[in-house]
Design a protein around this motif. Structure first.
Motif, short mmCIF file in Angstrom:
data_model
loop_
_atom_site.label_atom_id
_atom_site.label_comp_id
_atom_site.label_asym_id
_atom_site.label_seq_id
_atom_site.Cartn_x
_atom_site.Cartn_y
_atom_site.Cartn_z
N ASN A 1 0.86 -1.17 0.00
CA ASN A 1 0.00 0.00 0.00
C ASN A 1 0.89 1.23 0.00
O ASN A 1 1.60 1.48 0.97
N LEU A 2 0.91 1.94 -1.11
CA LEU A 2 1.76 3.14 -1.22
C LEU A 2 0.90 4.39 -1.39
O LEU A 2 1.35 5.39 -1.93
N SER A 3 -0.35 4.30 -0.91
CA SER A 3 -1.21 5.48 -1.00
C SER A 3 -0.64 6.57 -0.10
O SER A 3 0.04 6.29 0.90
N LYS A 4 -0.94 7.81 -0.42
CA LYS A 4 -0.43 8.93 0.36
C LYS A 4 -0.87 8.81 1.82
O LYS A 4 -0.07 8.97 2.74
N SER A 5 -2.16 8.46 2.02
CA SER A 5 -2.66 8.42 3.40
C SER A 5 -1.94 7.33 4.21
O SER A 5 -1.55 7.55 5.36
N PHE A 6 -1.71 6.17 3.58
CA PHE A 6 -1.05 5.08 4.32
C PHE A 6 0.41 5.45 4.63
O PHE A 6 0.90 5.21 5.74
N LEU A 7 1.08 6.06 3.66
CA LEU A 7 2.47 6.46 3.91
C LEU A 7 2.54 7.49 5.04
O LEU A 7 3.47 7.47 5.87
N LEU A 8 1.54 8.38 5.09
CA LEU A 8 1.57 9.38 6.17
C LEU A 8 1.27 8.75 7.53
O LEU A 8 1.84 9.17 8.55
N ILE A 9 0.43 7.71 7.52
CA ILE A 9 0.20 6.98 8.79
C ILE A 9 1.52 6.35 9.25
O ILE A 9 1.89 6.39 10.42
N LEU A 10 2.25 5.78 8.27
CA LEU A 10 3.52 5.12 8.62
C LEU A 10 4.57 6.15 9.08
O LEU A 10 5.36 5.88 9.99
N LEU A 11 4.53 7.32 8.47
CA LEU A 11 5.46 8.39 8.89
C LEU A 11 5.21 8.70 10.37
O LEU A 11 6.15 8.82 11.17
N ASP A 12 3.94 8.79 10.71
CA ASP A 12 3.56 9.07 12.10
C ASP A 12 3.96 7.93 13.02
O ASP A 12 4.57 8.13 14.09
N GLU A 13 3.64 6.72 12.58
CA GLU A 13 3.92 5.51 13.37
C GLU A 13 5.42 5.40 13.67
O GLU A 13 5.84 5.23 14.81
N TYR A 14 6.24 5.52 12.62
CA TYR A 14 7.68 5.34 12.86
C TYR A 14 8.31 6.55 13.54
O TYR A 14 9.30 6.41 14.25
N GLY A 15 7.70 7.73 13.35
CA GLY A 15 8.16 8.90 14.10
C GLY A 15 7.96 8.66 15.59
O GLY A 15 8.82 8.98 16.42
N ASN A 16 6.81 8.07 15.94
CA ASN A 16 6.53 7.78 17.35
C ASN A 16 7.44 6.68 17.88
O ASN A 16 7.97 6.76 18.99
N LEU A 17 7.62 5.64 17.08
CA LEU A 17 8.38 4.48 17.57
C LEU A 17 9.88 4.76 17.67
O LEU A 17 10.54 4.31 18.60
N PHE A 18 10.42 5.49 16.70
CA PHE A 18 11.88 5.69 16.68
C PHE A 18 12.31 7.09 17.13
O PHE A 18 13.50 7.32 17.35
N GLY A 19 11.38 8.02 17.23
CA GLY A 19 11.71 9.37 17.69
C GLY A 19 12.85 9.97 16.88
O GLY A 19 12.84 9.89 15.64
N PRO A 20 13.84 10.57 17.54
CA PRO A 20 14.91 11.25 16.81
C PRO A 20 15.79 10.30 15.99
O PRO A 20 16.61 10.75 15.20
N ASN A 21 15.62 8.99 16.21
CA ASN A 21 16.45 8.02 15.47
C ASN A 21 15.94 7.76 14.05
O ASN A 21 16.63 7.15 13.25
N LEU A 22 14.71 8.22 13.76
CA LEU A 22 14.19 7.97 12.41
C LEU A 22 14.84 8.95 11.44
O LEU A 22 14.80 10.16 11.64
N ASP A 23 15.45 8.42 10.39
CA ASP A 23 16.25 9.25 9.48
C ASP A 23 15.71 9.25 8.04
O ASP A 23 15.74 10.25 7.36
#
Ligand code: NAP
Length: 310
Positions: free
Chosen positions: A92-114
């Motif tokens: 799933n490469l829809s814009k909405s799903f990618l933005l959900i993943l951006l949020d998800e991994y931002g929360n999970l990895f914090g400053p470590n997400l590059d």
């Protein structure tokens, strides 16, 4: 010739929780971090061992290590889009799903997400691709780097990106037997390439070096016979080792590393070490590559590769 920018090393996690146990993953991370390296690659669908219960297991191990050690300065490259770890092309490469993943991994990895990286795309429909790139643009505006991996139509990405202006990092399979680099011609000179599969999944020059736990075996490769490239490679190594004053080149991993290190547009090299001794060995040879010239070896390997895959 001087290297404009020596590529860095990136620790791979594709086999974590599959052939590599969680305690060994922790040891690999400890060693890599202590040696001063920071880039780690993962993907939602690692390990791709076709066990649904292991979906997202590799990233969970990585998160745990980050938490336990209170790490703030790792550079995690997350490949996203796959919705299972069954080796199927469904994603799933829809814009909405990618933005959900951006949020998800931002929360999970914090400053470590590059880096947020699209993982596998067979599409050719321009509007759909544009939407995916718009999501990466939002990630880039939030301070992340944008990445691509397994893109069937890079030329469409390159064309659409002219108006969006992303600076891509691109993972490519790139080794002495096979390379995706020519397929990405439309992005040559305009992206940073990161080779993976430098050992072609775990090929050894000497078949006696395989054992029951060899990752090539787990991946379904042939561990019984010597690979046809082994004999010409040994001849090339013999020639390279005539040059004194630099560490000797002695195995398939060295060949893969030297080939990736000197290839055009390469900004990082993915390491798929199974244990700390392999990682230490690869880091040692990386330091040799960064210190001494091995362009002669690269050129011989490149000629050999062209014979194997014209
Ligand atoms: N973007 C993509 O689609 C994509 C695809 C594949 C991989 N990747 C990424 O790239 C990483 C590496 O990929 P890969 O596992 O396919 O890489 P690879 O380098 O081709 O294969 C790794 C295997 O090579 C052997 N090896 C590694 N270091 C060695 C050393 N110093 N000496 C001797 N043998 C050594 C090990 O085999 P034994 O365990 O048998 O010794 C290891 O399992 C993955 O973890 C993943 O993060 C990305």
């Amino acid at each position: 010739m001087n290297e404009p920018h020596a590529p860095t090393l990136v620790l791979g996690t594709a086999m974590w929780g599959w052939t590599i146990s969680p305690p060994t993953c922790f040891d690999l991370l400890d060693h890599f971090y202590q040696e001063g390296f920071r880039e780690v690659d993962s993907a939602t669908n690692y390990p791709i061992n076709k066990k649904p219960e292991d979906f997202r297991k590799a990233e969970a191990i990585l998160q745990e290590w980050i938490q336990v050690n209170n790490i703030q300065d790792l550079k995690v490259m997350m490949k996203v889009g796959s919705i299972n770890n069954l080796r199927t092309p469904e994603n799933n490469l829809s814009k909405s799903f990618l933005l959900i993943l951006l949020d998800e991994y931002g929360n999970l990895f914090g400053p470590n997400l590059d880096t947020l990286m699209i993982h596998w795309d067979n599409r050719s429909e321009e509007n759909e691709i544009r939407e995916s790139l718009e999501a990466l643009k939002i990630a880039q505006e939030a301070g992340l780097r944008a990445g691509l991996s397994g893109i069937k139509h890079p030329e469409i990405y390159a064309r659409i990106n002219e108006a969006i202006g992303l600076k891509f990092r691109i993972q490519i399979k790139h080794n002495v037997l096979y390379s995706d680099y020519p397929r990405y011609e439309s992005l040559h000179g305009r992206a940073g390439f990161i080779p993976y599969g430098i050992n072609a999944g775990g090929i050894k020059l000497d078949p006696k070096a395989y054992n029951e736990s060899s990752s090539l075996k787990a991946r379904g490769g042939n561990t019984e016979e010597e690979h046809p490239i082994a004999a010409p490679l040994r001849a090339i190594l013999g020639q390279a080792n005539q040059i004194k004053g630099r560490p000797a080149v002695s195995n398939f991993n060295h060949c893969g590393m030297a080939f990736a290190f000197h290839s055009p547009d390469v900004e990082g090299i993915l390491l798929g070490a199974s244990r700390v001794s392999q990682l230490a060995e690869s880091i040692g040879f990386y330091r040799a590559l960064s210190t001494y010239g091995y362009l002669d070896l690269y050129q011989s390997l490149n000629s050999l590769k062209n014979k194997f895959t014209p």
